[in-house]
Design an enzyme around this catalytic site. Sequence first.
Site, PDB file in Angstrom:
ATOM      1  NE  ARG A 162     -48.405  25.740  22.721  1.00 18.32           N
ATOM      2  CZ  ARG A 162     -49.462  26.094  21.397  1.00 18.32           C
ATOM      3  NH1 ARG A 162     -50.242  25.795  21.720  1.00 18.32           N
ATOM      4  NH2 ARG A 162     -48.164  25.983  20.520  1.00 18.32           N
ATOM      5  CB  SER A 235     -42.768  27.643  22.430  1.00 20.08           C
ATOM      6  OG  SER A 235     -42.915  27.679  20.861  1.00 20.08           O
ATOM      7  CD  GLU A 331     -45.454  25.634  25.285  1.00 20.63           C
ATOM      8  OE1 GLU A 331     -45.648  26.501  23.829  1.00 20.63           O
ATOM      9  OE2 GLU A 331     -45.266  24.312  24.843  1.00 20.63           O
TER      10      GLU A 331
HETATM   11  P1  FAD Z   1     -44.147  16.154  29.124  1.00 26.19           P
HETATM   12  O1  FAD Z   1     -42.738  16.641  29.317  1.00 26.19           O
HETATM   13  O2  FAD Z   1     -44.006  14.644  30.015  1.00 26.19           O
HETATM   14  O3  FAD Z   1     -45.309  16.294  31.024  1.00 26.19           O
HETATM   15  C1  FAD Z   1     -45.752  17.738  30.580  1.00 26.19           C
HETATM   16  C2  FAD Z   1     -46.822  18.327  31.998  1.00 26.19           C
HETATM   17  O4  FAD Z   1     -47.615  17.194  31.331  1.00 26.19           O
HETATM   18  C3  FAD Z   1     -45.930  18.427  33.060  1.00 26.19           C
HETATM   19  O5  FAD Z   1     -46.573  18.899  33.908  1.00 26.19           O
HETATM   20  C4  FAD Z   1     -46.514  16.894  33.803  1.00 26.19           C
HETATM   21  O6  FAD Z   1     -46.514  16.195  34.513  1.00 26.19           O
HETATM   22  C5  FAD Z   1     -47.756  16.754  32.916  1.00 26.19           C
HETATM   23  N1  FAD Z   1     -48.642  15.384  32.561  1.00 26.19           N
HETATM   24  C6  FAD Z   1     -47.519  14.583  30.977  1.00 26.19           C
HETATM   25  N2  FAD Z   1     -48.426  13.637  31.270  1.00 26.19           N
HETATM   26  C7  FAD Z   1     -49.198  13.332  32.095  1.00 26.19           C
HETATM   27  C8  FAD Z   1     -50.395  12.993  32.713  1.00 26.19           C
HETATM   28  N3  FAD Z   1     -50.599  11.060  31.424  1.00 26.19           N
HETATM   29  N4  FAD Z   1     -51.314  12.773  33.027  1.00 26.19           N
HETATM   30  C9  FAD Z   1     -51.183  13.827  34.325  1.00 26.19           C
HETATM   31  N5  FAD Z   1     -50.345  14.998  33.590  1.00 26.19           N
HETATM   32  C10 FAD Z   1     -49.453  14.798  33.341  1.00 26.19           C
HETATM   33  N6  FAD Z   1     -45.782  22.351  22.111  1.00 26.19           N
HETATM   34  C11 FAD Z   1     -47.040  22.395  21.465  1.00 26.19           C
HETATM   35  O7  FAD Z   1     -48.108  22.630  22.038  1.00 26.19           O
HETATM   36  N7  FAD Z   1     -47.172  22.899  19.603  1.00 26.19           N
HETATM   37  C12 FAD Z   1     -46.422  22.414  19.049  1.00 26.19           C
HETATM   38  O8  FAD Z   1     -45.561  22.612  18.156  1.00 26.19           O
HETATM   39  C13 FAD Z   1     -44.909  22.154  19.798  1.00 26.19           C
HETATM   40  N8  FAD Z   1     -43.946  21.951  19.507  1.00 26.19           N
HETATM   41  C14 FAD Z   1     -42.728  21.123  20.183  1.00 26.19           C
HETATM   42  C15 FAD Z   1     -41.491  20.879  19.756  1.00 26.19           C
HETATM   43  C16 FAD Z   1     -39.786  20.942  20.211  1.00 26.19           C
HETATM   44  C17 FAD Z   1     -39.049  20.493  19.191  1.00 26.19           C
HETATM   45  C18 FAD Z   1     -40.207  20.365  21.621  1.00 26.19           C
HETATM   46  C19 FAD Z   1     -39.398  19.325  22.750  1.00 26.19           C
HETATM   47  C20 FAD Z   1     -41.577  20.453  22.398  1.00 26.19           C
HETATM   48  C21 FAD Z   1     -42.825  20.795  21.286  1.00 26.19           C
HETATM   49  N9  FAD Z   1     -43.813  21.315  22.595  1.00 26.19           N
HETATM   50  C22 FAD Z   1     -44.998  21.627  21.536  1.00 26.19           C
HETATM   51  C23 FAD Z   1     -44.182  21.027  23.494  1.00 26.19           C
HETATM   52  C24 FAD Z   1     -44.407  18.905  23.642  1.00 26.19           C
HETATM   53  O9  FAD Z   1     -44.127  18.533  22.323  1.00 26.19           O
HETATM   54  C25 FAD Z   1     -46.195  19.241  23.918  1.00 26.19           C
HETATM   55  O10 FAD Z   1     -46.289  19.945  25.225  1.00 26.19           O
HETATM   56  C26 FAD Z   1     -46.498  18.051  24.403  1.00 26.19           C
HETATM   57  O11 FAD Z   1     -47.920  17.676  25.115  1.00 26.19           O
HETATM   58  C27 FAD Z   1     -45.630  17.329  25.919  1.00 26.19           C
HETATM   59  O12 FAD Z   1     -46.055  15.949  26.170  1.00 26.19           O
HETATM   60  P2  FAD Z   1     -44.734  15.324  26.778  1.00 26.19           P
HETATM   61  O13 FAD Z   1     -45.736  13.341  26.882  1.00 26.19           O
HETATM   62  O14 FAD Z   1     -43.939  14.811  26.377  1.00 26.19           O
HETATM   63  O15 FAD Z   1     -45.296  15.711  28.616  1.00 26.19           O
HETATM   64  N1  EPU Z   2     -40.643  35.350  14.818  1.00 26.72           N
HETATM   65  C1  EPU Z   2     -39.066  35.673  14.782  1.00 26.72           C
HETATM   66  N2  EPU Z   2     -37.624  35.186  15.371  1.00 26.72           N
HETATM   67  C2  EPU Z   2     -37.773  34.262  15.524  1.00 26.72           C
HETATM   68  C3  EPU Z   2     -38.576  33.611  16.194  1.00 26.72           C
HETATM   69  C4  EPU Z   2     -40.117  33.942  15.372  1.00 26.72           C
HETATM   70  O1  EPU Z   2     -38.843  37.335  14.029  1.00 26.72           O
HETATM   71  O2  EPU Z   2     -36.687  34.323  16.431  1.00 26.72           O
HETATM   72  C5  EPU Z   2     -41.115  35.326  13.576  1.00 26.72           C
HETATM   73  C6  EPU Z   2     -40.868  34.409  12.828  1.00 26.72           C
HETATM   74  O3  EPU Z   2     -40.616  35.228  11.671  1.00 26.72           O
HETATM   75  C7  EPU Z   2     -43.223  34.574  12.183  1.00 26.72           C
HETATM   76  C8  EPU Z   2     -43.525  34.015  13.647  1.00 26.72           C
HETATM   77  O4  EPU Z   2     -42.315  34.853  14.825  1.00 26.72           O
HETATM   78  O5  EPU Z   2     -43.278  35.721  11.719  1.00 26.72           O
HETATM   79  C9  EPU Z   2     -43.614  33.290  14.645  1.00 26.72           C
HETATM   80  O6  EPU Z   2     -42.977  31.814  14.294  1.00 26.72           O
HETATM   81  P1  EPU Z   2     -43.187  30.730  13.772  1.00 26.72           P
HETATM   82  O7  EPU Z   2     -44.654  30.276  12.978  1.00 26.72           O
HETATM   83  O8  EPU Z   2     -42.564  29.948  14.136  1.00 26.72           O
HETATM   84  O9  EPU Z   2     -44.413  30.084  15.097  1.00 26.72           O
HETATM   85  P2  EPU Z   2     -43.993  30.303  16.830  1.00 26.72           P
HETATM   86  O10 EPU Z   2     -45.057  31.576  16.611  1.00 26.72           O
HETATM   87  O11 EPU Z   2     -42.777  31.053  17.616  1.00 26.72           O
HETATM   88  C10 EPU Z   2     -45.959  28.602  17.767  1.00 26.72           C
HETATM   89  C11 EPU Z   2     -46.384  27.671  18.608  1.00 26.72           C
HETATM   90  C12 EPU Z   2     -45.579  26.894  17.847  1.00 26.72           C
HETATM   91  C13 EPU Z   2     -45.574  25.632  16.280  1.00 26.72           C
HETATM   92  C14 EPU Z   2     -46.378  27.172  15.280  1.00 26.72           C
HETATM   93  C15 EPU Z   2     -46.791  26.203  14.494  1.00 26.72           C
HETATM   94  C16 EPU Z   2     -46.618  28.898  20.715  1.00 26.72           C
HETATM   95  C17 EPU Z   2     -46.102  29.374  21.981  1.00 26.72           C
HETATM   96  N3  EPU Z   2     -45.836  28.375  20.072  1.00 26.72           N
HETATM   97  O12 EPU Z   2     -45.002  29.222  17.639  1.00 26.72           O
HETATM   98  O13 EPU Z   2     -45.665  25.917  19.027  1.00 26.72           O
HETATM   99  O14 EPU Z   2     -45.392  24.606  16.500  1.00 26.72           O
HETATM  100  O15 EPU Z   2     -46.357  28.336  16.006  1.00 26.72           O
HETATM  101  O16 EPU Z   2     -47.810  26.753  15.083  1.00 26.72           O
HETATM  102  O17 EPU Z   2     -47.324  29.538  20.577  1.00 26.72           O
HETATM  103  C18 EPU Z   2     -44.624  25.097  21.494  1.00 26.72           C
HETATM  104  O18 EPU Z   2     -45.690  25.096  22.093  1.00 26.72           O
HETATM  105  O19 EPU Z   2     -43.761  24.121  22.072  1.00 26.72           O
HETATM  106  C19 EPU Z   2     -44.598  24.778  19.960  1.00 26.72           C
HETATM  107  C20 EPU Z   2     -43.193  25.006  19.163  1.00 26.72           C
END
Ligand code: FAD
Ligand code: EPU
Length: 335
Positions: A162, A235, A331
């Site tokens: 990240r 997250s 994050e």
């Molecule tokens: P924004 O929120 O618009 O911007 C994020 C940051 O990047 C800000 O600081 C912004 O200024 C900067 N930025 C954006 N675009 C540019 C650009 N073109 N040039 C320079 N700076 C820029 N993330 C994960 O890694 N894994 C996951 O599994 C994951 N799951 C998610 C689930 C949900 C339900 C949600 C809501 C979010 C999740 N995220 C996850 C976080 C998010 O989706 C990612 O970080 C995504 O890449 C953000 O994209 P965005 O375009 O919305 O960025």
């Molecule tokens: N867990 C709990 N309680 C909770 C949530 C999770 O005990 O309320 C435990 C689960 O049981 C499991 C472990 O935590 O053993 C991991 O949970 P999960 O698989 O849901 O993934 P996570 O670690 O919470 C990370 C990323 C996600 C990504 C998933 C799948 C980070 C900060 N988050 O979540 O990314 O989608 O793994 O790879 O690394 C994001 O970055 O926004 C994001 C959603």
Amino acid sequence: MNVTQNFSLKSLNTFGIDVKAHEFAIFTSPEELIELLSRSKKEKVMILGGGSNVLFTKDFPGIVLKNEITGIDTVKEDEHHVYVKAGAGENWHKFVMYCIERNLAGVENLSLIPGNVGASPMQNIGAYGVEIRDVFHDLEALHLKTKKIVTFSNTDCEFGYRESVFKNKYKDEYVILNVTYRLNKHPEYHTSYGAVADELERINKGISIQTISQAVINIRSSKLPDPSKIGNAGSFFKNPTLSADKFERLKRAHPGVPAYPQEDGKIKIAAGWLIEQCGWKGYRKGDAGCHERQALVLVNYSNAAGKEIYDLSEEIKKSVHKKFEVSLEREVNIV
Ligand code: FAD
Ligand code: EPU
């Protein structure tokens, strides 16, 4: 290209926080971006993609520029790889689907991550055993001060969990314009995540990039709150990484802690578990809360202020530190 004054950002961030940008405009090309930058007198500039990884805690005193540079093109091909270049304003999942439809492997595990292509390198997005750095080739970014376009290779980005240079040493210095990914013609499947393996078995249609993508979509839809229904940014904190010593001490006191050994000998632990153990899961104060199915996700039930979500995250951090002596790092980008 209109510049709007006092523009509400509520519909442009997935937390649904109602703050205003003193100035707001959309750009669809590097030329438009440069023109907007030269027209605006504001010192503070924020680039917005899909708004799915930001928490606005107050009105933005500068100009918010929404990146809507589009286009997805195959630019190069060799025996093993296809290089696909995408505009920073393209929706990430649309790009993933573009690859899957053409049998290009590498991003199927990253299906359904919200947001746009341009933000994918910002925090080296990752899920289910794959990170963007595994397929990232290079990107072009505009340097805000010099207005020069610079190319960053995979190594230049200094990707980590990240993390990238754009979140650290070059924070707020560059606007990412486009990203080129190196997709594989011959897939290497990543199915070691228990949940993915289980879902593939349930779907029962074999293993392919299409079925992996479907499995990931199913898991994500069942676990994570849909931002169109309930405000969130995924997250809120990173999963902390501990030294082997510190982890052993923690494990002795709390044998249930979910742990993931890393290649460097350190151990990543699940922040969601730590937060749940502190009793926060399902907690709600006003409209700010901790999600009932995923404690790592903070939510806005309706009209919470960004500051309320931030304050809740502070309380969570403090209680996790008190109980486990582990520091959580946010994050989500706080603005
Ligand atoms: P924004 O929120 O618009 O911007 C994020 C940051 O990047 C800000 O600081 C912004 O200024 C900067 N930025 C954006 N675009 C540019 C650009 N073109 N040039 C320079 N700076 C820029 N993330 C994960 O890694 N894994 C996951 O599994 C994951 N799951 C998610 C689930 C949900 C339900 C949600 C809501 C979010 C999740 N995220 C996850 C976080 C998010 O989706 C990612 O970080 C995504 O890449 C953000 O994209 P965005 O375009 O919305 O960025
Ligand atoms: N867990 C709990 N309680 C909770 C949530 C999770 O005990 O309320 C435990 C689960 O049981 C499991 C472990 O935590 O053993 C991991 O949970 P999960 O698989 O849901 O993934 P996570 O670690 O919470 C990370 C990323 C996600 C990504 C998933 C799948 C980070 C900060 N988050 O979540 O990314 O989608 O793994 O790879 O690394 C994001 O970055 O926004 C994001 C959603």
